[in-house]
Structure formats: C-alpha cells, structure tokens
Design an enzyme around this catalytic site. Structure first.
Site, mmCIF file in Angstrom:
data_model
loop_
_atom_site.group_PDB
_atom_site.id
_atom_site.type_symbol
_atom_site.label_atom_id
_atom_site.label_comp_id
_atom_site.label_asym_id
_atom_site.label_seq_id
_atom_site.Cartn_x
_atom_site.Cartn_y
_atom_site.Cartn_z
ATOM 1 N N THR A 50 0.838 -1.212 0.000
ATOM 2 C CA THR A 50 0.000 0.000 0.000
ATOM 3 C C THR A 50 0.868 1.254 0.000
ATOM 4 O O THR A 50 0.366 2.346 -0.235
ATOM 5 C CB THR A 50 -0.912 0.043 1.244
ATOM 6 O OG1 THR A 50 -0.075 -0.068 2.412
ATOM 7 C CG2 THR A 50 -1.912 -1.104 1.245
ATOM 8 N N ILE A 78 7.561 -8.559 4.960
ATOM 9 C CA ILE A 78 7.751 -9.008 6.355
ATOM 10 C C ILE A 78 7.233 -10.426 6.566
ATOM 11 O O ILE A 78 7.470 -11.018 7.609
ATOM 12 C CB ILE A 78 7.098 -8.044 7.388
ATOM 13 C CG1 ILE A 78 5.601 -7.861 7.117
ATOM 14 C CG2 ILE A 78 7.833 -6.723 7.429
ATOM 15 C CD1 ILE A 78 4.849 -7.194 8.268
ATOM 16 N N TYR A 165 -9.007 -7.240 11.538
ATOM 17 C CA TYR A 165 -7.918 -6.264 11.737
ATOM 18 C C TYR A 165 -7.652 -6.052 13.224
ATOM 19 O O TYR A 165 -6.511 -6.093 13.690
ATOM 20 C CB TYR A 165 -8.273 -4.933 11.057
ATOM 21 C CG TYR A 165 -7.297 -3.820 11.360
ATOM 22 C CD1 TYR A 165 -6.019 -3.824 10.816
ATOM 23 C CD2 TYR A 165 -7.633 -2.772 12.222
ATOM 24 C CE1 TYR A 165 -5.103 -2.809 11.100
ATOM 25 C CE2 TYR A 165 -6.733 -1.757 12.529
ATOM 26 C CZ TYR A 165 -5.470 -1.778 11.959
ATOM 27 O OH TYR A 165 -4.566 -0.789 12.249
HETATM 28 P P1 NAD Z 1 0.119 2.562 5.172
HETATM 29 O O1 NAD Z 1 -0.693 1.550 4.438
HETATM 30 O O2 NAD Z 1 0.334 3.873 4.550
HETATM 31 O O3 NAD Z 1 1.517 1.962 5.600
HETATM 32 C C1 NAD Z 1 1.753 0.583 5.799
HETATM 33 C C2 NAD Z 1 3.013 0.219 5.039
HETATM 34 O O4 NAD Z 1 3.306 -1.155 5.261
HETATM 35 C C3 NAD Z 1 2.858 0.403 3.516
HETATM 36 O O5 NAD Z 1 3.934 1.156 3.018
HETATM 37 C C4 NAD Z 1 2.860 -1.021 2.977
HETATM 38 O O6 NAD Z 1 3.373 -1.105 1.659
HETATM 39 C C5 NAD Z 1 3.715 -1.720 4.013
HETATM 40 N N1 NAD Z 1 3.456 -3.152 4.016
HETATM 41 C C6 NAD Z 1 2.242 -3.769 3.990
HETATM 42 N N2 NAD Z 1 2.399 -5.097 3.929
HETATM 43 C C7 NAD Z 1 3.738 -5.332 3.937
HETATM 44 C C8 NAD Z 1 4.535 -6.497 3.892
HETATM 45 N N3 NAD Z 1 3.965 -7.702 3.816
HETATM 46 N N4 NAD Z 1 5.869 -6.365 3.908
HETATM 47 C C9 NAD Z 1 6.460 -5.142 3.976
HETATM 48 N N5 NAD Z 1 5.756 -3.993 4.024
HETATM 49 C C10 NAD Z 1 4.420 -4.087 4.002
HETATM 50 O O7 NAD Z 1 -0.613 2.713 6.601
HETATM 51 P P2 NAD Z 1 -0.287 3.677 7.827
HETATM 52 O O8 NAD Z 1 -1.519 4.440 8.098
HETATM 53 O O9 NAD Z 1 0.989 4.393 7.626
HETATM 54 O O10 NAD Z 1 -0.151 2.610 8.993
HETATM 55 C C11 NAD Z 1 1.089 2.302 9.616
HETATM 56 C C12 NAD Z 1 0.804 1.425 10.821
HETATM 57 O O11 NAD Z 1 -0.020 2.113 11.770
HETATM 58 C C13 NAD Z 1 0.070 0.124 10.503
HETATM 59 O O12 NAD Z 1 0.593 -0.894 11.335
HETATM 60 C C14 NAD Z 1 -1.357 0.425 10.892
HETATM 61 O O13 NAD Z 1 -2.084 -0.733 11.226
HETATM 62 C C15 NAD Z 1 -1.130 1.312 12.108
HETATM 63 N N6 NAD Z 1 -2.260 2.182 12.432
HETATM 64 C C16 NAD Z 1 -2.579 3.207 11.590
HETATM 65 C C17 NAD Z 1 -3.640 4.037 11.921
HETATM 66 C C18 NAD Z 1 -4.028 5.190 11.033
HETATM 67 O O14 NAD Z 1 -4.994 5.877 11.378
HETATM 68 N N7 NAD Z 1 -3.347 5.444 9.923
HETATM 69 C C19 NAD Z 1 -4.370 3.823 13.094
HETATM 70 C C20 NAD Z 1 -4.011 2.761 13.920
HETATM 71 C C21 NAD Z 1 -2.936 1.960 13.590
#
Ligand code: NAD
Length: 347
Positions: A50, A78, A165
C-alpha cells in the site's frame, strides 16, 4: 530548550541505528523523514503493498543530500523471515509500522490481514531478538478496544475485537508481551487513534476518512457519512505519532509487559464536526468553491461507534504531549492535499 530540541541534540550527539518497517507508507515515511532530518542512519523496509515510491521521493526532496545518504532501503516482505533478519541486522531500534490497515480490507480478506499483520509482526519480533535489537516500538491500534463501552479508553480495559484487523493488532500485543517476558526483548506498543496528515492515501476502497473526504471536497464532490454523523473519533495529526515513537524509542525504561500506550490528541470529534472543519479549511483557501451537502448512508459493519483516548499513561511514562491539535493538523493536511492532488483546472 524544548523537550524535542533536547532529544534531537541527544540523538545527534549519539546517533542510533534505526529500522522503519512500512517505510514507504504514510506514517512510516514521516518517521523516516524526521529521523533523517535528525541525522540518524535509517534502514527502511517495505514491499509497496500500500506504500508508494512517491512517498520516499518526497522524503528525499525534504531532507539534505547528506541526510538522504544515511538512508538504506530494502524492498521486501515481512512475511519472509529471512528478509526480516536481513533488515534487523546491526539495528538498535525498530519502529515497526508495516501492516495491512483498514477494517473493511480485513473483513474482505482475513487470511491476508492475518499473514501480514500477525505472521509478519512475529517475524519482525523474532528477527529483532536474534539481532539483539535494543527495543522494538510497534504500531498497535485503538481497534483493540473493540466492544468495550468505556470512554475515554484506558489501556487495561479492552473488550472483544470487532474485526479481523482488530484481532491482528491484539495478537501483536500478546506476542510483544511474550517476547518481552520470555526472551527479554524490550517492546512498546503504541495504540494509534485515527492518524491523519500529508501523504495519507486518499484513493481506493480502503482509504481513511480524512484524505478521502479532502480529495472529494477539493473536487467539489459530496462525501458519504456512514450512520447519523454522530460517530466520533480521536483524530490525531501524524506529527503526534512521530513524536510518540521517538519518545518511546528513547525512554529510559520500559514498563513491564505488556507496555502499550494510547497515542492520540485526547479530544473527540464527530463526523459531522469533521465535515464542518474541513469545509471551513477549504473555504479559506478556495473561497469560490461550491460544496454539496454530505450524503448519509447506513452504519458500516465492524465500525466502533465512539473512540476517545485517555493519554495519561503516555504522558506519565513517556512524557508524551500532543504537538498539534486536530484543527491545526487539518489545515496543514488540506494545504498539502491541495498542492498534491490532481484537481480539475477550474477548481
Ligand atoms: P500505510 O498503508 O500507509 O503503511 C503501511 C506500510 O506497510 C505500507 O507502506 C505497505 O506497503 C507496508 N506493508 C504492507 N504489507 C507489507 C509487507 N507484507 N511487507 C512489507 N511492508 C508491508 O498505513 P499507515 O496508516 O501508515 O499505517 C502504519 C501502521 O499504523 C500500521 O501498522 C497500521 O495498522 C497502524 N495504524 C494506523 C492508523 C491510522 O490511522 N493510519 C491507526 C491505527 C494503527
């Protein structure tokens, strides 16, 4: 001298070696940018599931060339234990952000969310332990509170998860506790509450509400509100999350397992209020724009009705204070989206 200047000074004098997983994503790219600005050597890991190369390009443009030279990127997944071991090699602090976000995505494909969020996170914890990483800070979520009715949310009082999730994030916390208790790996989980800011993806079926709404409103389109608009969230500008990660990474001690903290502003905003705030922001920069009213739709499966964080534990143990309010964050985000979205010429 502010707390941030002090920490920056400390890290500049004694740089640490960092791994940011999910480095090409929204939050991960902000972490990489801040660490590079603070002259830290950073390794990033991402498989672009993503995340976007454009996010890393923007980081490159935002930092000096000698700072960018301290960045090393591994394109990898990962879910692959060997990739995780390569990524953790010779690293002192891991900021683990990689995951598949979004409740609806996890309802559509629970197996994939589990493989990435649970197996992938365990791979990172395991690799960090083998590499003798000093500390792993990992992204948890307010989704962990599930159906627990208490407001504000306090770390110890969680209910049943309401989506795959939420379950993956809860399992991450359980494994983090195990890694700390059984293997002595220091872990701190940060339960983010609805983070928003520049670079958050506004497109696709799983986009978060703020970027999705900004993109639609900026094009003069109406937004959809699921439910009656009184659903509320503790929306948090991304700078607060970056700050919390840096504080957790450098805190003198780590609480006994499970060390988890709410990271938010500690302020509740309903969807109706969010809509009004965004329209007010947009009117300031695009006074002539005609904006249609929102369209109200049914409540969505798996959505929590209200969310508000008690941030006193993060205040007490990490010295965390939100740096930016929701209104400040929205206005900064709006400015960024207006200059980065592909908008029709007449707007
Ligand atoms: P995002 O989707 O922009 O970032 C997630 C990143 O992880 C992406 O760059 C994606 O390519 C990478 N990724 C996904 N699967 C992967 C894999 N198998 N191997 C390597 N990389 C992989 O989302 P974000 O909003 O930046 O979220 C970051 C973290 O924060 C996540 O763990 C998410 O669950 C957590 N989170 C986000 C929010 C929010 O409001 N944005 C709220 C609670 C928790």
């Amino acid at each position: 001298m502010t707390r941030m200047e002090q920490l920056q000074g400390r890290l500049r004098a004694e740089p640490r070696r960092w791994l940011v997983t999910g480095a090409a994503g929204f939050i991960g790219s902000h972490l990489v940018e801040t660490l590079l600005r603070w002259d830290q050597p950073v390794r990033g890991l991402d498989n672009f599931a993503t995340g976007k190369r454009a996010n890393l390009n923007q980081v490159q443009q935002a930092v000096a060339s000698d700072q960018w030279a301290r960045f090393e990127f591994i394109e990898g997944d990962i879910r692959d234990p060997q990739v995780c071991q390569r990524a953790c090699h010779d690293v002192e602090i891991v900021l683990h952000q990689a995951a598949l976000g979004s409740v609806p995505r996890s309802l559509a494909d629970p197996l994939l969310s589990h493989e990435v969020n649970v197996n992938g996170t365990l791979n990172i914890f395991h690799a960090a332990r083998i590499a003798r990483v000093a500390r792993v800070i990992y992204a948890s979520s307010s989704a962990v509170y599930g159906d627990h009715p208490e407001l504000p949310k306090v770390e110890g009082n969680i209910g049943q998860p309401l989506s795959p999730y939420a379950a993956t994030k809860r399992i991450n916390e359980i494994y983090a506790g195990i890694m700390q208790r059984c293997y002595g790996l220091q872990t701190i989980g940060l339960r983010y509450f609805n983070v928003f800011g520049p670079r958050q993806d506004p497109e696709g079926p799983y986009a978060a509400v703020i970027p999705r709404w900004i993109a639609r409103l900026a094009r003069g389109q109406s937004v959809e509100i699921y439910g009656d608009g009184l659903t509320s969230r503790d929306f948090s500008p991304v700078v607060n999350v970056v700050w919390a990660n840096l504080l957790a990474a450098t805190a003198a001690t780590v609480a006994a397992a499970p060390a988890v903290y709410n990271i938010a502003v500690g302020q509740r905003t309903t969807l109706n209020e969010l809509h009004d705030l965004l329209i007010a922001c947009l009117r300031r920069s695009r006074p002539g724009l005609t904006l249609p009213p929102p369209i109200y739709k049914d409540f969505r499966e798996g959505d929590i009705r209200h969310s508000l964080a008690d941030i006193s534990a993060a205040r007490r143990d990490l010295g965390y204070e939100p740096l930016e309010t929701v209104a400040e964050g929205l206005s900064r985000s709006m400015a960024w989206y207006l200059s980065h979205l592909d908008l029709p010429a007449e707007i």
